[in-house]
Design a protein around this motif. Structure first.
Motif, PDB file in Angstrom:
ATOM      1  N   ASN A  42       0.821  -1.216   0.000  1.00 46.27           N
ATOM      2  CA  ASN A  42       0.000   0.000   0.000  1.00 46.27           C
ATOM      3  C   ASN A  42       0.853   1.263   0.000  1.00 46.27           C
ATOM      4  OD1 ASN A  42      -2.428  -1.383  -0.038  1.00 46.27           O
ATOM      5  ND2 ASN A  42      -2.637  -1.414   2.192  1.00 46.27           N
ATOM      6  N   GLU A  43       1.962   1.226   0.730  1.00 46.94           N
ATOM      7  CA  GLU A  43       2.832   2.409   0.803  1.00 46.94           C
ATOM      8  C   GLU A  43       3.479   2.732  -0.538  1.00 46.94           C
ATOM      9  OE1 GLU A  43       4.091   2.041   5.536  1.00 46.94           O
ATOM     10  OE2 GLU A  43       5.340   1.145   3.972  1.00 46.94           O
ATOM     11  N   VAL A  44       3.998   1.704  -1.203  1.00 41.31           N
ATOM     12  CA  VAL A  44       4.644   1.962  -2.498  1.00 41.31           C
ATOM     13  C   VAL A  44       3.600   2.353  -3.542  1.00 41.31           C
ATOM     14  CG1 VAL A  44       4.653  -0.433  -3.334  1.00 41.31           C
ATOM     15  CG2 VAL A  44       6.383   1.160  -4.126  1.00 41.31           C
ATOM     16  N   GLN A  45       2.411   1.774  -3.440  1.00 44.77           N
ATOM     17  CA  GLN A  45       1.348   2.156  -4.357  1.00 44.77           C
ATOM     18  C   GLN A  45       0.977   3.628  -4.178  1.00 44.77           C
ATOM     19  OE1 GLN A  45      -2.627   0.405  -3.778  1.00 44.77           O
ATOM     20  NE2 GLN A  45      -2.605  -0.093  -5.959  1.00 44.77           N
ATOM     21  N   GLU A  61      10.377  -4.174  -1.867  1.00 49.29           N
ATOM     22  CA  GLU A  61       8.943  -3.999  -1.671  1.00 49.29           C
ATOM     23  C   GLU A  61       8.157  -4.702  -2.786  1.00 49.29           C
ATOM     24  OE1 GLU A  61      10.623  -1.127  -4.326  1.00 49.29           O
ATOM     25  OE2 GLU A  61      11.044  -1.405  -2.196  1.00 49.29           O
ATOM     26  N   PRO A  62       6.925  -5.132  -2.504  1.00 46.38           N
ATOM     27  CA  PRO A  62       6.156  -5.861  -3.519  1.00 46.38           C
ATOM     28  C   PRO A  62       5.651  -4.942  -4.627  1.00 46.38           C
ATOM     29  CG  PRO A  62       4.857  -5.586  -1.510  1.00 46.38           C
ATOM     30  CD  PRO A  62       6.233  -5.085  -1.202  1.00 46.38           C
ATOM     31  N   LEU A  63       6.185  -5.126  -5.831  1.00 45.98           N
ATOM     32  CA  LEU A  63       5.716  -4.372  -6.996  1.00 45.98           C
ATOM     33  C   LEU A  63       4.801  -5.294  -7.792  1.00 45.98           C
ATOM     34  CD1 LEU A  63       9.016  -2.506  -7.965  1.00 45.98           C
ATOM     35  CD2 LEU A  63       7.056  -1.646  -6.668  1.00 45.98           C
ATOM     36  N   THR A  64       3.588  -5.421  -7.299  1.00 50.23           N
ATOM     37  CA  THR A  64       2.591  -6.332  -7.856  1.00 50.23           C
ATOM     38  C   THR A  64       1.894  -5.684  -9.060  1.00 50.23           C
ATOM     39  OG1 THR A  64       0.873  -5.449  -6.416  1.00 50.23           O
ATOM     40  CG2 THR A  64       2.190  -7.280  -5.548  1.00 50.23           C
ATOM     41  N   SER A  65       1.042  -6.456  -9.702  1.00 44.62           N
ATOM     42  CA  SER A  65       0.276  -5.904 -10.826  1.00 44.62           C
ATOM     43  C   SER A  65      -0.595  -4.747 -10.373  1.00 44.62           C
ATOM     44  CB  SER A  65      -0.573  -7.003 -11.473  1.00 44.62           C
ATOM     45  OG  SER A  65      -1.458  -7.576 -10.521  1.00 44.62           O
ATOM     46  N   GLY A  66      -1.141  -4.842  -9.156  1.00 39.15           N
ATOM     47  CA  GLY A  66      -1.965  -3.757  -8.633  1.00 39.15           C
ATOM     48  C   GLY A  66      -1.189  -2.482  -8.432  1.00 39.15           C
ATOM     49  N   VAL A  67       0.054  -2.616  -8.005  1.00 36.38           N
ATOM     50  CA  VAL A  67       0.905  -1.440  -7.826  1.00 36.38           C
ATOM     51  C   VAL A  67       1.310  -0.861  -9.179  1.00 36.38           C
ATOM     52  CG1 VAL A  67       3.177  -0.660  -7.017  1.00 36.38           C
ATOM     53  CG2 VAL A  67       1.791  -2.163  -5.573  1.00 36.38           C
ATOM     54  N   LEU A  68       1.776  -1.716 -10.073  1.00 37.76           N
ATOM     55  CA  LEU A  68       2.274  -1.245 -11.369  1.00 37.76           C
ATOM     56  C   LEU A  68       1.161  -0.647 -12.225  1.00 37.76           C
ATOM     57  CD1 LEU A  68       4.731  -4.157 -12.272  1.00 37.76           C
ATOM     58  CD2 LEU A  68       5.275  -1.923 -11.290  1.00 37.76           C
ATOM     59  N   ARG A  69      -0.059  -1.081 -11.997  1.00 37.93           N
ATOM     60  CA  ARG A  69      -1.186  -0.553 -12.771  1.00 37.93           C
ATOM     61  C   ARG A  69      -1.362   0.948 -12.540  1.00 37.93           C
ATOM     62  NH1 ARG A  69      -4.517  -4.115 -11.244  1.00 37.93           N
ATOM     63  NH2 ARG A  69      -4.337  -5.550 -12.998  1.00 37.93           N
ATOM     64  N   GLU A  70      -0.926   1.423 -11.379  1.00 37.48           N
ATOM     65  CA  GLU A  70      -1.068   2.848 -11.048  1.00 37.48           C
ATOM     66  C   GLU A  70       0.066   3.697 -11.618  1.00 37.48           C
ATOM     67  OE1 GLU A  70      -3.751   3.804  -9.685  1.00 37.48           O
ATOM     68  OE2 GLU A  70      -4.507   1.798  -9.171  1.00 37.48           O
ATOM     69  N   ALA A  71       1.086   3.053 -12.166  1.00 35.18           N
ATOM     70  CA  ALA A  71       2.266   3.775 -12.665  1.00 35.18           C
ATOM     71  C   ALA A  71       2.058   4.148 -14.131  1.00 35.18           C
ATOM     72  CB  ALA A  71       3.518   2.921 -12.486  1.00 35.18           C
ATOM     73  N   LYS A  72       1.385   5.264 -14.360  1.00 38.52           N
ATOM     74  CA  LYS A  72       0.974   5.642 -15.714  1.00 38.52           C
ATOM     75  C   LYS A  72       2.153   6.022 -16.610  1.00 38.52           C
ATOM     76  CE  LYS A  72      -3.249   5.252 -14.175  1.00 38.52           C
ATOM     77  NZ  LYS A  72      -4.017   4.025 -14.454  1.00 38.52           N
ATOM     78  N   TYR A  73       3.238   6.535 -16.022  1.00 38.29           N
ATOM     79  CA  TYR A  73       4.349   7.040 -16.823  1.00 38.29           C
ATOM     80  C   TYR A  73       5.634   6.242 -16.627  1.00 38.29           C
ATOM     81  CZ  TYR A  73       1.122  10.976 -16.948  1.00 38.29           C
ATOM     82  OH  TYR A  73       0.001  11.758 -17.100  1.00 38.29           O
TER      83      TYR A  73
END
Length: 215
Positions: A42-45, A61-73
């Motif tokens: 949650n923190e990295v997201q 830290e866990p860079l999951t699909s849910g986290v990476l989905r928020e990384a637009k750029y």
């Protein structure tokens, strides 16, 4: 577009500011890990959503699909270390995010720490230190490293460097690796023979479901 670099590894630039200054020269903003520890998912997201970086220097830290989905750029994730199993690599590829690591950086430090821990355990340095600090002088009977047979499970970069260091102590070195790399100081054997024949066993392999509970 604002070019932001997010640094999530907790100790980046603590001992040498040069890499951090280089980033500051090249990018508009450098955002550091504000917690000084491993981030939760949650923190990295939240950091990604708030800062929308074009690049990341990542820790574990866990860079999951849910986290990476928020990384637009996000274009690049550079893992500060060897393992990338904390990153959803397939999802990153689907998003055209390049994932890199730094496999050589920890090789010598980890090899030296391994030998240091072996010596500490054999000579009981840690116990002697504790006793002296508590006002007691107990002289434990330690063991020599010289002449010991050391089994290395995993003989990649770190394992081979450990072998080179241990050879200077007069050790006999056995190795087990599914894909063995020839090394002048390592005699490759089966895992069963290594475990039966070694006085000391040291593991140098990445975690995976295949080697879960290997020992």
């Amino acid at each position: 577009m604002n070019k932001t670099i997010l640094v999530t590894t907790s100790s980046f630039g603590d001992f040498d500011q040069t890499p951090l200054n280089t980033l500051k020269d090249k990018f508009d903003r450098v955002v550091l890990n504000p917690f000084g520890r491993k981030l939760t998912e949650n923190e990295v997201q939240s950091l990604i959503m708030d800062n929308q970086p074009v690049g990341m220097i990542a820790g574990v830290e866990p860079l999951t699909s849910g986290v990476l989905r928020e990384a637009k750029y996000l274009k690049v994730i550079s893992r500060a270390g060897i393992g990338v199993n904390n990153i959803d690599g397939q999802f990153a590829r689907d998003l055209d995010i390049i994932v890199t690591n730094t496999p050589e950086a920890p090789t010598i430090p980890v090899a030296e720490l391994t030998v240091g821990m072996i010596l500490s355990l054999l000579r009981q340095i840690h116990r002697t230190d504790q006793n002296i600090r508590s006002g007691s002088w107990v002289r434990p009977m330690g063991q020599l490293l010289y002449g010991k047979t050391v089994g290395l499970i995993g003989c990649g970069r770190i394992g081979r460097n450990v072998a080179t260091l241990l050879r200077s102590f007069g050790c006999n070195i056995l190795g087990y690796d599914p894909v063995p790399n020839e090394h002048e100081h390592i005699s490759y054997v089966s895992l069963e023979k290594l475990l039966k024949s070694s006085d000391i066993v040291s593991l140098h392999l990445p975690y995976s479901t295949e080697n879960h509970h290997l020992i």
